[in-house]
Write a protein that holds these residues in place. Structure first.
Motif, PDB file in Angstrom:
ATOM      1  N   LYS A  28       0.808  -1.237   0.000  1.00 15.05           N
ATOM      2  CA  LYS A  28       0.000   0.000   0.000  1.00 15.05           C
ATOM      3  C   LYS A  28       0.833   1.276   0.000  1.00 15.05           C
ATOM      4  O   LYS A  28       0.595   2.165  -0.804  1.00 15.05           O
ATOM      5  CB  LYS A  28      -0.898   0.079   1.236  1.00 15.05           C
ATOM      6  N   THR A  74      -1.124   7.032   6.835  1.00  9.70           N
ATOM      7  CA  THR A  74      -1.783   7.120   8.146  1.00  9.70           C
ATOM      8  C   THR A  74      -1.163   6.167   9.169  1.00  9.70           C
ATOM      9  O   THR A  74      -1.189   6.448  10.365  1.00  9.70           O
ATOM     10  CB  THR A  74      -3.298   6.846   8.040  1.00  9.70           C
ATOM     11  N   ALA A 124       1.889   5.806   9.601  1.00  6.79           N
ATOM     12  CA  ALA A 124       3.013   6.560  10.167  1.00  6.79           C
ATOM     13  C   ALA A 124       2.558   7.387  11.369  1.00  6.79           C
ATOM     14  O   ALA A 124       3.330   7.616  12.308  1.00  6.79           O
ATOM     15  CB  ALA A 124       3.621   7.470   9.103  1.00  6.79           C
ATOM     16  N   TYR A 172       0.074   6.600  13.571  1.00  6.77           N
ATOM     17  CA  TYR A 172      -0.053   5.699  14.728  1.00  6.77           C
ATOM     18  C   TYR A 172       1.327   5.261  15.212  1.00  6.77           C
ATOM     19  O   TYR A 172       1.564   5.103  16.411  1.00  6.77           O
ATOM     20  CB  TYR A 172      -0.896   4.469  14.348  1.00  6.77           C
ATOM     21  N   ARG A 173       2.233   5.075  14.278  1.00  2.00           N
ATOM     22  CA  ARG A 173       3.600   4.689  14.640  1.00  2.00           C
ATOM     23  C   ARG A 173       4.303   5.803  15.418  1.00  2.00           C
ATOM     24  O   ARG A 173       5.020   5.543  16.392  1.00  2.00           O
ATOM     25  CB  ARG A 173       4.413   4.387  13.370  1.00  2.00           C
ATOM     26  N   ARG A 177      10.056   3.051  11.958  1.00  2.48           N
ATOM     27  CA  ARG A 177      10.046   1.767  11.231  1.00  2.48           C
ATOM     28  C   ARG A 177      10.712   0.647  12.027  1.00  2.48           C
ATOM     29  O   ARG A 177      10.865  -0.469  11.518  1.00  2.48           O
ATOM     30  CB  ARG A 177      10.772   1.910   9.880  1.00  2.48           C
ATOM     31  N   ALA A 221      -3.565   1.787  17.883  1.00  5.91           N
ATOM     32  CA  ALA A 221      -4.571   1.562  16.843  1.00  5.91           C
ATOM     33  C   ALA A 221      -5.880   1.000  17.403  1.00  5.91           C
ATOM     34  O   ALA A 221      -6.930   1.160  16.800  1.00  5.91           O
ATOM     35  CB  ALA A 221      -4.011   0.619  15.775  1.00  5.91           C
ATOM     36  N   ASP A 232      -8.609   1.996   7.531  1.00  2.16           N
ATOM     37  CA  ASP A 232     -10.007   2.415   7.682  1.00  2.16           C
ATOM     38  C   ASP A 232     -10.333   3.661   6.861  1.00  2.16           C
ATOM     39  O   ASP A 232     -11.275   4.377   7.168  1.00  2.16           O
ATOM     40  CB  ASP A 232     -10.280   2.714   9.165  1.00  2.16           C
ATOM     41  N   ARG A 243      -0.527  -9.313  13.388  1.00  2.00           N
ATOM     42  CA  ARG A 243      -0.993  -7.972  12.993  1.00  2.00           C
ATOM     43  C   ARG A 243      -2.263  -8.067  12.162  1.00  2.00           C
ATOM     44  O   ARG A 243      -3.194  -7.287  12.328  1.00  2.00           O
ATOM     45  CB  ARG A 243       0.106  -7.243  12.206  1.00  2.00           C
ATOM     46  N   ARG A 293     -10.184  -5.639  15.666  1.00  5.62           N
ATOM     47  CA  ARG A 293     -10.373  -4.593  16.685  1.00  5.62           C
ATOM     48  C   ARG A 293     -11.785  -3.998  16.543  1.00  5.62           C
ATOM     49  O   ARG A 293     -12.369  -3.997  15.452  1.00  5.62           O
ATOM     50  CB  ARG A 293      -9.280  -3.533  16.610  1.00  5.62           C
TER      51      ARG A 293
HETATM   52  O1   DC Z   1       0.535   0.586   7.597  1.00  9.46           O
HETATM   53  P1   DC Z   1       1.479   0.432   8.782  1.00  9.46           P
HETATM   54  O2   DC Z   1       2.098  -0.928   8.917  1.00  9.46           O
HETATM   55  O3   DC Z   1       2.522   1.507   8.840  1.00  9.46           O
HETATM   56  O4   DC Z   1       0.533   0.643  10.059  1.00  9.46           O
HETATM   57  C1   DC Z   1       1.039   0.608  11.367  1.00  9.46           C
HETATM   58  C2   DC Z   1      -0.044   0.165  12.339  1.00  9.46           C
HETATM   59  O5   DC Z   1      -1.070   1.145  12.423  1.00  9.46           O
HETATM   60  C3   DC Z   1      -0.722  -1.147  11.997  1.00  9.46           C
HETATM   61  O6   DC Z   1      -0.674  -1.966  13.139  1.00  9.46           O
HETATM   62  C4   DC Z   1      -2.145  -0.805  11.686  1.00  9.46           C
HETATM   63  C5   DC Z   1      -2.345   0.571  12.246  1.00  9.46           C
HETATM   64  N1   DC Z   1      -3.132   1.443  11.370  1.00  9.46           N
HETATM   65  C6   DC Z   1      -4.453   1.630  11.676  1.00  9.46           C
HETATM   66  O7   DC Z   1      -4.952   1.043  12.630  1.00  9.46           O
HETATM   67  N2   DC Z   1      -5.206   2.475  10.922  1.00  9.46           N
HETATM   68  C7   DC Z   1      -4.677   3.107   9.866  1.00  9.46           C
HETATM   69  N3   DC Z   1      -5.433   3.942   9.154  1.00  9.46           N
HETATM   70  C8   DC Z   1      -3.322   2.907   9.531  1.00  9.46           C
HETATM   71  C9   DC Z   1      -2.573   2.054  10.306  1.00  9.46           C
END
Ligand code: DC
Length: 233
Positions: A16, A34, A36, A38-39, A91, A103, A131, A180, A187
């Motif tokens: 993605k 997005t 990034a 939450y990270r 990362r 998340a 989402d 994951r 959730r």
């Molecule tokens: O896409 P990613 O691997 O960088 O996402 C990191 C974490 O954030 C992954 O555990 C899912 C969560 N996430 C989320 O819950 N909602 C989003 N819109 C994007 C990521």
């Protein structure tokens, strides 16, 4: 073209982020990663020793944080946490494996979703996440759900890490990715789900260029090569 939002949702390792980044560049619009966001919050919580299981503490931390995504022409997306460039730090394996706490916290998601909507109202963008088509931008003009077989997603992650020169524990990586997937899909708030009106793209047998080309064509009705200066294929 008037302002528009493109959403790309799907499981980890489906490609993605790379697709969204390249597509945004081709369309000449912003890229919004997005995950990034939450990270970045998770990184801050880990650094400050905030208990990730404490939803209230995590929400308070989110309210006190400024997470910015900076798009500059010709450069990778920069993720700023309170002004600090954390694009690389977010990362790490530690952050990757702990982001599910942020998340799964409804109030944190609420804050993130509001901020994502502000960004989407400001300018055209391509966003990737879990989402975006279902919760953040239900009215988005173009919605995609990018998927790939589990084994292929694992292999892509392994190749990615090896290309960066990192040691890879393949068994652990497979277990982490399965965990994951499970957490993302189960959730209570903002689970990973294909929006009814999102186009499903199975990239199991496609490379990044082919996926980008398919999305680009869907959005513009044009072949990528049509954009050459001479206007010819
Ligand atoms: O896409 P990613 O691997 O960088 O996402 C990191 C974490 O954030 C992954 O555990 C899912 C969560 N996430 C989320 O819950 N909602 C989003 N819109 C994007 C990521």
């Amino acid at each position: 073209m008037p302002d528009f939002v493109v959403t790309i949702d799907g499981p980890a390792g489906a490609g993605k982020s790379t697709v969204a980044r390249v597509l945004a560049r081709q369309l000449g619009v912003a890229f919004m990663d997005t995950g990034a966001m939450y990270r970045a919050l998770t990184l801050k919580a880990l650094r400050q020793g905030v208990d990730l299981k404490d939803a209230q503490a995590l929400t308070a931390l989110a309210g006190m944080s400024v997470i910015d995504l900076v798009n500059e022409p010709g450069q990778q997306l920069k993720v700023l946490l309170d002004g600090e460039d954390v694009s690389e730090a977010i990362r790490s394996l530690d952050v990757t494996n702990n982001t599910f706490y942020a998340a799964r916290t409804p109030e944190v998601r609420h804050i993130m979703v509001e901020w994502q909507r502000v960004l989407g109202a400001r300018r055209s963008l391509v966003g990737d996440g879990r989402d975006l088509g279902t919760v953040v931008f239900p009215q988005a003009k173009y919605k995609f759900y990018l998927d790939a077989d589990f084994d292929v997603r694992c292999q892509r992650r392994i190749d990615e890490l090896k290309a960066k020169g990192q040691a890879v524990d393949e068994k652990a990586l497979r277990e982490d990715l399965a965990a994951r997937d499970h957490r993302d899909m189960t959730r209570a708030v903002g689970p990973l789900r294909r929006a009814d009106d999102a186009l499903l793209i199975d990239s199991t047998h496609m490379n990044i260029d082919q996926v980008v080309e398919a999305l680009y064509r869907r959005i513009t009705g044009k072949q990528e090569a049509d954009r050459s200066p001479a206007g010819r294929v």
